[in-house]
Structure formats: C-alpha cells, structure tokens
Write an enzyme that holds these catalytic residues in place. Structure first.
Site, PDB file in Angstrom:
ATOM      1  N   TYR A 184       0.841  -1.211   0.000  1.00 18.46           N
ATOM      2  CA  TYR A 184       0.000   0.000   0.000  1.00 18.46           C
ATOM      3  C   TYR A 184       0.866   1.248   0.000  1.00 18.46           C
ATOM      4  O   TYR A 184       1.997   1.245   0.464  1.00 18.46           O
ATOM      5  CB  TYR A 184      -0.943   0.001   1.215  1.00 18.46           C
ATOM      6  CG  TYR A 184      -0.237   0.132   2.539  1.00 18.46           C
ATOM      7  CD1 TYR A 184       0.180  -0.984   3.241  1.00 18.46           C
ATOM      8  CD2 TYR A 184       0.025   1.394   3.086  1.00 18.46           C
ATOM      9  CE1 TYR A 184       0.838  -0.864   4.458  1.00 18.46           C
ATOM     10  CE2 TYR A 184       0.680   1.524   4.305  1.00 18.46           C
ATOM     11  CZ  TYR A 184       1.088   0.395   4.985  1.00 18.46           C
ATOM     12  OH  TYR A 184       1.747   0.525   6.182  1.00 18.46           O
ATOM     13  N   CYS A 185       0.318   2.316  -0.567  1.00 14.60           N
ATOM     14  CA  CYS A 185       0.971   3.626  -0.537  1.00 14.60           C
ATOM     15  C   CYS A 185      -0.134   4.680  -0.547  1.00 14.60           C
ATOM     16  O   CYS A 185      -1.302   4.341  -0.473  1.00 14.60           O
ATOM     17  CB  CYS A 185       1.914   3.787  -1.730  1.00 14.60           C
ATOM     18  SG  CYS A 185       1.089   3.663  -3.322  1.00 14.60           S
ATOM     19  N   THR A 186       0.237   5.945  -0.629  1.00 13.73           N
ATOM     20  CA  THR A 186      -0.735   7.014  -0.449  1.00 13.73           C
ATOM     21  C   THR A 186      -1.929   6.935  -1.409  1.00 13.73           C
ATOM     22  O   THR A 186      -3.063   6.837  -0.991  1.00 13.73           O
ATOM     23  CB  THR A 186      -0.050   8.390  -0.603  1.00 13.73           C
ATOM     24  OG1 THR A 186       1.145   8.375   0.156  1.00 13.73           O
ATOM     25  CG2 THR A 186      -0.961   9.517  -0.119  1.00 13.73           C
TER      26      THR A 186
END
Ligand SMILES: [Zn+2]
Ligand SMILES: [Zn+2]
Length: 309
Positions: A184-186
C-alpha cells in the site's frame, strides 16, 4: 469569485513520444492558467495541477482525448493554482523513480504483471478470511509510516523509492514470499510498480489497494485496519481521517524526536545547509531553536550555535 480545484492523477500506458506529450501538456496547462507538476515517461503520466474549476474541467476533457489517457481517473480536491510555485512539465525515464525503468512493462491496460487490485472492502475481506497470515507491506518512505500505517504493517528501511530494490533483494523479507502480501501507498501509484517488482522477485501472492490509503481511509476512517495519520506531500504534511484527531478511534503513532511526546507534525531540520531531514517535533519543542533539529549531533550543534549569542 471562481472556485479553485486541484487534480491528482496518474495513468500507466505506453507513450511513444513522451516529448510530444510533454509539449502538448505544457501548452494546454499554460493556456488554462494551471500550475503544478506533471511527469511523463514512456510508461505513462503522473500529475498534480491546480487552477479554476472551469479550467480544470477543460483540462480533464482535453487530456482524455489522448487515446492512452481515455480511462484515466482524476481525483479532485480543494485548492488552486496558488498552491503551486510554478508549472513544471517534464519528461523522465520513470514517473516514479524506482531506478528500474527497464523492468517495468506496460500496455493499454496499465502495468503488466502487477499485484491484484483490492477495493477497501476486499482488503478487509482478505484479512477476515486469512487472518494473521496477511502481511501489510508499506510502499512509502519509512518516515511517512512514523505517523500512520496499517495495523502490524512491515515498514521497509527506505528513504526514497530508489531503495526498494535493494531492500527486496536483501533477504530480509523472504519470510513473506509465500504469504498474502498487501502492498500500500498514499494514492496507489507507487504500488503499481512496487507490486510488480515484488512478484518478479519471488513474492507469490501480492496485492495492492485501489486508490491506496486515501480511498481506504475515506471508506473506513479510523474504524478499519488503518492506524494514525496519513503523510501528505503538501504544506499540511499530514491528514487525518474521520473526525480527525478528536475521533474516538484515532491513534497518535508519532513521537517527538526530543521528548517523546505524541505528535503528528513534521518539521524541517534547522540545519538546512547540510540536512534535508523532516522529523517529528512536538509543538512545545518546536517553539525553541535549541530543539528545532533532527537529532543528528552536527545538527544539534548548529541549533545550539544559533541559540548562543
Ligand atoms: Zn518534544
Ligand atoms: Zn538535521
């Protein structure tokens, strides 16, 4: 008084002539009075631009006329051209600098060989079905995770996305190669690439979250698997979901580098000449020059010298 907006978007698609697309995008933005930052590579486009609502609408319509960008999603948020110092439209080898331009493969449908996309509710379903087997893998810079991350997430030791390949090949994460891994990331763009790099390196079951933390947080606030604040790359530097810091479910993860008090506020180290560090400093310590540094001995010295007459 016109209403301003900011557009965030990215799209992985083959671009045969990035320089031509760059010139077209620059002219388009200039004619509409938009400011911001756009990167174009042979693999796609990644942009953040701000301007009047009407200009933003026209920009979206015009940009979608390019066949590869037809299905591109634009995320709208409040703001304006004034949130950006200038307009910058550039061609780069990569739209996110992982240092792996030769490894990334894209076609009209996006990245080839990336992780399976999960909607926020599917993330929760996966955890409900597979329990403790599921590993969350933070696809951001380690610093961003200091103020918020998925519950129990593994945070690799990276200062920039350039460090990911070294980390993935270090052997440190081999224990999760047979487990379901949710990267996951922003907003999702970094994991489009990261998940493919992981699959290429023997991780067998890799997922990524549609729309990233942003979409997950919008859906579940502080009542899901996310904990704390989300680091953002603008003046605010952090964002809280739900009712914010007063939300009963909100957990403050960050701590002041000097006194350990809970905080979610990053500051630039006062030693700006040789230190680019952003560090967590509580409101109290941030008021004193002596504690406006990152904790490195040379930075502490610089701060001390500024205090002493
Ligand atoms: Zn403090
Ligand atoms: Zn420093």
């Amino acid at each position: 008084m016109s209403i301003g907006k900011i557009l965030l978007y990215y799209c992985f698609t083959p671009i045969e002539d990035p320089a031509a697309v760059m010139l077209w995008q620059r002219t388009l933005c200039e004619s509409l009075g938009l400011k911001g930052r756009i990167l174009i590579s042979p693999h796609g486009i990644n942009g953040t631009v701000g301007g009047d609502m009407a200009a933003c609408k026209r920009y979206v319509r015009a940009t979608r006329e390019y066949p590869g960008f037809k299905k591109m999603e634009f995320k709208w948020s409040d703001g304006s051209a004034a949130d950006f110092p200038r307009l910058s439209v550039k061609v780069r080898e990569e739209i996110v600098a992982f240092g792996a331009p030769g490894e990334l493969k894209v076609d009209e449908n996006g990245v080839v060989g990336g992780g399976v996309h999960l909607k926020p509710e599917e993330v929760n379903q996966l955890v409900a079905d597979r329990g403790g087997e599921v590993v969350f893998f933070d696809g951001r810079n380690a610093m961003e995770a200091e103020i918020g991350k998925f519950k129990g997430a593994v945070v690799p030791d990276v200062r920039t996305t350039h460090d990911f390949i070294r980390e993935l090949e270090s052997g440190k994460y081999d224990w999760m190669k047979d487990k379901p891994v949710v990267s996951y990331c922003t907003g999702g763009i970094r994991c489009e690439i990261l998940s493919a790099l992981m699959l290429n390196r023997g991780f067998k079951e890799v997922y990524q979250i549609d729309g990233g933390i942003v979409r997950y947080g919008e859906k579940y606030g502080n009542d899901g698997l996310w904990e704390g604040s989300m680091y953002v790359f603008d003046k605010r530097m952090h964002h809280e979901f739900g009712q914010g810091v007063t939300d009963p479910g909100f957990i403050q993860l960050g701590h002041c580098v000097h006194c350990q008090a809970a905080t979610n506020t990053f500051h630039n180290c006062i030693n700006e000449d040789t230190c680019r560090q952003q560090v967590l400093i509580c409101d109290e310590c941030a008021q004193h020059v002596a504690t406006q540094h990152c904790g490195r001995p040379d930075c502490a010295e610089v701060a001390a010298a500024l205090v002493a007459p």
